[in-house]
Design a protein around this motif. Structure first.
Motif, short mmCIF file in Angstrom:
data_model
loop_
_atom_site.label_atom_id
_atom_site.label_comp_id
_atom_site.label_asym_id
_atom_site.label_seq_id
_atom_site.Cartn_x
_atom_site.Cartn_y
_atom_site.Cartn_z
N ASP A 1 60.93 36.73 14.66
CA ASP A 1 61.47 37.90 13.98
C ASP A 1 60.44 39.04 13.97
OD1 ASP A 1 63.83 36.60 13.52
OD2 ASP A 1 63.32 36.01 11.46
N VAL A 2 59.18 38.67 13.72
CA VAL A 2 58.14 39.69 13.68
C VAL A 2 57.99 40.33 15.06
CG1 VAL A 2 55.70 40.14 13.28
CG2 VAL A 2 56.93 38.54 11.80
N LYS A 3 57.97 39.49 16.11
CA LYS A 3 57.85 40.04 17.45
C LYS A 3 59.02 40.96 17.76
CE LYS A 3 56.22 37.67 20.92
NZ LYS A 3 56.04 36.74 22.08
N GLY A 4 60.20 40.56 17.34
CA GLY A 4 61.36 41.40 17.59
C GLY A 4 61.23 42.76 16.97
N SER A 5 60.70 42.82 15.74
CA SER A 5 60.54 44.11 15.07
C SER A 5 59.44 44.94 15.69
CB SER A 5 60.23 43.88 13.58
OG SER A 5 61.30 43.25 12.94
N LEU A 6 58.39 44.27 16.20
CA LEU A 6 57.26 45.01 16.75
C LEU A 6 57.50 45.52 18.16
CD1 LEU A 6 54.23 42.84 15.53
CD2 LEU A 6 55.01 45.03 14.60
N GLY A 7 58.13 44.69 19.04
CA GLY A 7 58.17 45.16 20.41
C GLY A 7 59.18 44.54 21.34
N ASP A 8 60.18 43.85 20.83
CA ASP A 8 61.19 43.26 21.70
C ASP A 8 62.06 44.38 22.31
OD1 ASP A 8 63.47 41.89 22.77
OD2 ASP A 8 62.89 40.15 21.57
N ILE A 9 62.13 44.40 23.64
CA ILE A 9 62.88 45.46 24.32
C ILE A 9 64.35 45.45 23.93
CG2 ILE A 9 63.72 46.19 26.59
CD1 ILE A 9 61.03 45.53 27.74
N SER A 10 64.89 44.25 23.72
CA SER A 10 66.33 44.12 23.47
C SER A 10 66.73 44.32 22.02
CB SER A 10 66.81 42.74 23.94
OG SER A 10 66.17 41.70 23.18
N GLY B 1 53.66 26.67 5.50
CA GLY B 1 55.05 26.27 5.61
C GLY B 1 56.02 27.40 5.32
N THR B 2 55.56 28.38 4.55
CA THR B 2 56.41 29.52 4.21
C THR B 2 55.70 30.80 4.61
OG1 THR B 2 57.32 28.32 2.31
CG2 THR B 2 57.62 30.70 2.34
N GLN B 3 56.20 31.44 5.65
CA GLN B 3 55.66 32.71 6.11
C GLN B 3 56.68 33.33 7.05
OE1 GLN B 3 52.09 32.39 8.40
NE2 GLN B 3 52.81 30.72 9.68
N PRO B 4 56.52 34.60 7.42
CA PRO B 4 57.50 35.24 8.31
C PRO B 4 57.64 34.48 9.63
CG PRO B 4 56.06 36.87 7.31
CD PRO B 4 55.49 35.55 6.95
N ASP B 5 58.84 34.50 10.16
CA ASP B 5 59.09 33.84 11.45
C ASP B 5 58.49 34.68 12.57
OD1 ASP B 5 60.74 31.76 13.03
OD2 ASP B 5 61.33 33.70 13.91
N ALA B 6 57.72 34.05 13.45
CA ALA B 6 57.02 34.77 14.50
C ALA B 6 57.97 35.51 15.41
CB ALA B 6 56.15 33.80 15.29
N VAL C 1 48.03 39.85 17.92
CA VAL C 1 48.20 40.24 16.52
C VAL C 1 48.91 39.14 15.74
CG1 VAL C 1 49.23 41.92 14.95
CG2 VAL C 1 48.22 42.69 17.11
N LEU C 2 49.97 38.57 16.34
CA LEU C 2 50.69 37.49 15.65
C LEU C 2 49.79 36.29 15.43
CD1 LEU C 2 54.20 37.57 17.38
CD2 LEU C 2 53.46 38.68 15.29
N THR C 3 48.94 35.98 16.41
CA THR C 3 48.01 34.85 16.27
C THR C 3 47.06 35.09 15.10
OG1 THR C 3 48.12 34.38 18.63
CG2 THR C 3 46.23 33.52 17.42
N ALA C 4 46.58 36.32 14.96
CA ALA C 4 45.63 36.63 13.88
C ALA C 4 46.30 36.61 12.51
CB ALA C 4 45.00 38.00 14.12
N VAL C 5 47.55 37.10 12.45
CA VAL C 5 48.22 37.25 11.15
C VAL C 5 48.96 35.99 10.74
CG1 VAL C 5 49.96 38.56 9.88
CG2 VAL C 5 48.42 39.75 11.44
N LEU C 6 49.54 35.25 11.69
CA LEU C 6 50.41 34.13 11.36
C LEU C 6 49.85 32.79 11.82
CD1 LEU C 6 53.85 35.70 12.37
CD2 LEU C 6 52.77 35.68 10.13
N SER C 7 48.55 32.68 11.90
CA SER C 7 47.96 31.44 12.41
C SER C 7 47.50 30.49 11.32
CB SER C 7 46.76 31.78 13.31
OG SER C 7 45.76 32.43 12.55
N SER C 8 47.94 30.69 10.10
CA SER C 8 47.44 29.87 8.99
C SER C 8 48.12 28.52 8.90
CB SER C 8 47.63 30.63 7.67
OG SER C 8 49.01 30.85 7.44
N GLY C 9 49.24 28.33 9.57
CA GLY C 9 49.94 27.05 9.48
C GLY C 9 50.68 26.86 8.18
#
Length: 895
Positions: A808-817, A801-806, A791-799
């Motif tokens: 941070d997004v992963k942390g919100s979506l599914g980081d256990i900790s 310079g200004t976009q959400p940090d991958a 999902v992150l590859t599809a949404v944040l793969s545009s390259g």
């Protein structure tokens, strides 16, 4: 019939005819408005008298109109054209005195007595309203003419005026017209002090409760006051200024209410205007220019009717011609006038119309009942309007309604983004007339421009929508015969909002009419082609310049035959619209014998060429026998030009200039444009949001589910109106985000269902095992990453310079900790990552239960009875949520 013979001949002489026909029961029951319920005299002796009774007599016999004087025992009982004891006698008196001209209703004596002699108007100060109302009554009596009997427009040479040196307003309110004089005579130092001292209680937008446009008395903004005051000042003849006239009429005199005190206030205002205007030097016109003669719009213009509107079944008509006051008058002449009261947030347009910026125009319940009475008789109706929506971002706003509020409507014409919607209450709808019909979403029919809109209903054929004369291909979800017997007669007719002050619409209305019949496609097109507003033909004489080339242009000193004809109207409060310049010779025997060149026409106003809007300054046409006709002349251009208004329609003087007019030439040199002045306006954001089609396509690219997918396309069509229509961040609404969430979830659901099917090759989730229960599938971070990373590859793969940090997004979506503290709106609470929260599926008494803050006792991510964390179904739900949360986020939306 008598009236048919009247149509054919002038002068009109009404002759009684014998015989007897069945009369029709008069539908009007309100005697105070001129209805016939209280009439006990002899029945109409024939159809002609009956028609007269139901159109003219019934409309004028009220004591609030003409009945006080012109009935059987009134002050002018010797002139009883509304005899209340015998309608036949009233008819006979009308015929004997030639009071009505059915071939030319506007020329009827009943009309001209009000309009020209200013006699008997029941709306003091608005004689034109009374005249138009009587004219429409007579038109209704005459019946509906077809186009072949419409009166032709007669072109007559206007009075010839030379172009004179003219005064023009200084650039700003603080510009001193004569800086060489020691006294500052700017608007700010002369007229403005009187306005702010004595008029700001009403004519200041932030003043007292009785704010009235124009706002020419703003004590903190002299420049806006100056712009609003210009059309109320006559700088050529100060005594003729509107400000002076209003004081002489006794309007808000500050010294006192007596005529002498008002006259003194008017003189003080005249002197202030004279001080301001006296120092303005007239503009000297360039004597080398090739010019036409000069014209005034209202004085010299020929009314360009263009043909007759179909109004045979009009029961309410608003042309908004008054231009002032807090009333918009119903001039249909049918029944009690359904006049509208204007609230704050509604202002007049100079070119006929109302501008809605948060207010409404509403009739009272009593007068509104004529809609109920007359439409219940016919069981069909049409709503017709010329509209200019302010924008295409409004949702569920009420343009025209007959209602008591948002949930109780007899009918309504509303706007939702690019759509016109039409609701009609019937035995097959709910109380507000839903399900409504709507213009096609994909057509983007509604635009922020002048449009002619007609909606129709009949109890047999249902509902239809026309825009600019064209019938839209719209299916009515209510099929078969219907009844509107359940309409409520206690509702009110209202423009710009509903009667309960909700659903506020922004835009302009130039004309509104209600018909108690369905307009046919031909009648709709007829009314569209007639157009709307205050339109004139101006005949600019070029006879003197062409006399050497065309002798018939100037056969004698006093006769001018050669003109450039233009259709001219006041476009809005700020400009004039010039259309279709046409060369014509009023000598019908003339035929061009060779080419006559006309090149690069410019429009002049008040002694100078207009600074902008010169659409005809790049044209060259040869008038010749192949294209010229004696009846129509020869069209020179199909373009239009909008020229800025300066002094107002009554005082602006127009003329034309030419680079080439036959043998007359002027070598025009373009003036270098003035460098633009940088604005101090608030900066505009460099970023915006994707609009509806862009959102649809972007989500398709991210998920790999095409926009043609049946489920996705169905959701898109359903929510398309609820998606952003413009890129402006400030226009983004919560309803937009809800629609985005629906579209993202549908696309992600389709993606997961495909990838989880064991017979398919996964496209996005290639390494994730959908066969495991949720509790097992998301047991460690590596397994979670198999669902998150694609999902992150599809949404944040545009390259970018200004976009959400991958991370941070992963942390919100599914980081256990991950543990977060989120703002719920009414408080804060702990929140683990999305996956962790969705794995919590206990009962409320379990320590792992996570409550939804907006629904006490309910889980934040509820589990179905047979679909908890120990099932494969919950696994797919969690992956869909991961995908939808990312795809529907700002990372997709912002651009």
């Amino acid at each position: 019939m008598i009236k048919n013979s009247l149509i054919l001949a002038l002068p009109v002489i009404l002759a009684a005819c014998g015989g007897s026909t069945d009369t029709v029961q008069n539908p009007f029951t309100n005697t105070s408005s001129g209805g016939g319920a209280g009439y006990t005299g002899p029945a109409p002796r024939d159809e002609d008298v009956n028609d007269f009774m139901n159109t003219v007599w019934v409309g004028l016999k009220s004591e609030l109109r003409c009945g006080q004087c012109h009935d059987s025992d009134g002050q002018a009982s010797d002139y009883p054209f509304v005899n209340d004891l015998d309608v036949n006698a009233a008819f006979d008196f009308v015929q004997s005195r030639n009071l009505v001209n059915l071939n030319d209703p506007a020329g009827s004596r009943l009309v001209t007595k009000v309009s020209n002699d200013l006699h008997g108007c029941w709306q003091p100060g608005f004689e034109s309203v009374c005249a138009e109302t009587i004219e429409n009554m007579i038109t209704n009596w005459a019946g509906d003419f077809d186009n072949t009997t419409a009166r032709a427009i007669q072109l007559e040479a206007p009075a010839i005026k030379d172009i004179e040196n003219s005064k023009n307003y200084p650039d700003t309110a603080t510009t001193d017209p004569d800086p060489n004089d020691a006294t500052d005579t700017s608007f700010a130092e002369t007229v403005y002090p009187l306005l702010t001292q004595h008029c700001d209680s009403c004519h200041y937008e932030e003043g007292a409760s009785q704010q009235q446009q124009p706002f020419f008395a703003n004590p903190v903004d002299v420049d806006s006051s100056y712009e609003a005051a210009k059309t109320k000042i006559n700088i050529d003849t100060p005594a003729n200024s509107r400000f002076v006239d209003r004081l002489l009429d006794g309007h808000q005199c500050w010294t006192g209410p007596s005529p002498m005190e008002c006259a003194q206030d008017a003189e003080d205002m005249r002197l202030a205007i004279a001080d301001f205007a006296g120092s303005i030097n007239p503009v000297q016109i360039n004597p080398l220019l090739v010019t036409s003669k000069a014209l005034l719009l209202l004085e010299d213009g020929i009314v360009a009717s263009g043909g007759n509107r179909h109004e045979a079944d009009t029961i309410a008509l608003y042309e908004f011609k008054a231009g002032t006051g807090d009333k918009a008058f119903d001039t249909s002449g049918v029944g009690e006038a359904m006049d509208l009261t204007l609230t704050s947030g509604v202002s007049w347009l100079g070119a006929y119309g109302l501008d809605f910026t948060g207010g409404k125009a509403q009739a009272n319940i009593g007068s509104s009942q004529k809609l109920y009475d007359l439409i219940q008789i016919s069981q069909e109706y049409s709503i017709e309007a010329w509209t200019i929506p302010a924008n295409v971002t409004q949702e569920d706003t009420s343009i025209i309604g007959y209602d008591v509020g948002p949930s109780q409507k007899n009918f309504a014409l509303t706007q939702t983004l690019y759509n016109y919607n039409f609701s009609n209450r019937s035995d097959q709808s709910d109380a507000k007339g839903d399900a409504f019909i709507s213009s096609e979403d994909a057509g983007e029919i509604l635009q922020s421009s002048l449009q002619h809109v007609v909606v129709t209903y009949s109890n047999v054929n249902g509902r239809q929508i026309y825009v600019n004369g064209e019938l839209l291909d719209v299916d009515d979800p209510v099929s078969g015969s219907t009844s509107i017997a359940n309409w409520d007669p206690t509702f009110a007719f209202v423009l710009g909002q509903n009667a309960n002050n909700g659903q506020g619409w922004e835009g302009k209305l130039r004309m509104v009419a209600i018909h108690n019949r369905v307009l046919t496609p031909e009648q709709v097109m007829q009314n569209f082609e007639v157009g709307v507003g205050q339109k004139y033909f101006l005949l600019f004489s070029v006879s003197e310049e062409l006399a050497g080339t065309i002798p018939s242009c100037l056969p004698d000193v006093d006769t001018h035959n050669c003109f450039i004809k233009m259709e001219v109207s006041q476009f809005d409060n700020y400009g004039y619209l010039f259309l279709e310049p046409t060369f014509i010779n009023l000598d019908s025997s003339w035929v061009p014998t060779g080419d006559i060149t006309i090149k690069n026409i410019r429009i002049g106003i008040n002694g100078k060429e207009a600074v902008s809007g010169q659409s005809f300054a790049n044209m060259e046409v040869n008038v010749n026998s192949a294209e010229y006709t004696s009846a129509e002349g020869q069209l020179l251009s199909r373009k239009g030009a909008v020229i800025a208004l300066e002094k107002g329609a009554a005082d602006d003087i127009f003329f034309l200039t030419f680079e080439v007019l036959a043998n007359n030439t002027f070598n025009y040199v373009d003036i270098s444009p003035i460098p633009p002045v940088l604005s101090n306006a608030d900066p505009v954001s460099d970023i915006g949001v994707r609009t509806f089609d862009e959102i649809n396509e972007t989500i398709a690219r991210m998920t790999g589910i095409p926009v043609t997918n049946a489920a996705v396309n169905g959701v898109f069509q359903q929510y398309r109106q609820q998606l952003p229509a413009i890129e402006d961040l400030d226009a983004f609404l919560s309803s937009h985000q809800m629609a985005i969430a629906q579209l993202a979830l549908t696309s992600c659901s389709e993606r997961v269902e495909y990838d989880s099917n064991s017979s398919n090759t996964p496209v996005m989730f290639t390494n994730f095992d959908f066969s495991q229960s949720a509790e097992v599938a998301f047991d460690d971070q590596a397994e979670r990453d198999n669902a998150i990373d694609p999902v992150l590859t599809a949404v944040l793969s545009s390259g970018l310079g200004t976009q959400p940090d991958a991370a941070d997004v992963k942390g919100s979506l599914g980081d256990i900790s991950v543990q977060q503290t989120l703002d719920w709106g009414d408080g804060t609470g702990d929140y683990d990552s999305l996956i962790t929260e969705m794995l919590k599926c206990p009962l409320p008494d379990d320590p792992h239960f996570k409550e939804d803050p907006n629904n006490p006792g309910q889980a934040l991510f509820p589990c179905n009875i047979n679909n908890d964390i120990n099932t494969v179904g919950r696994t797919k739900e969690i992956v869909k949520a991961i995908c939808a949360a990312a795809v529907g986020s700002a990372a997709m939306l912002i651009q």
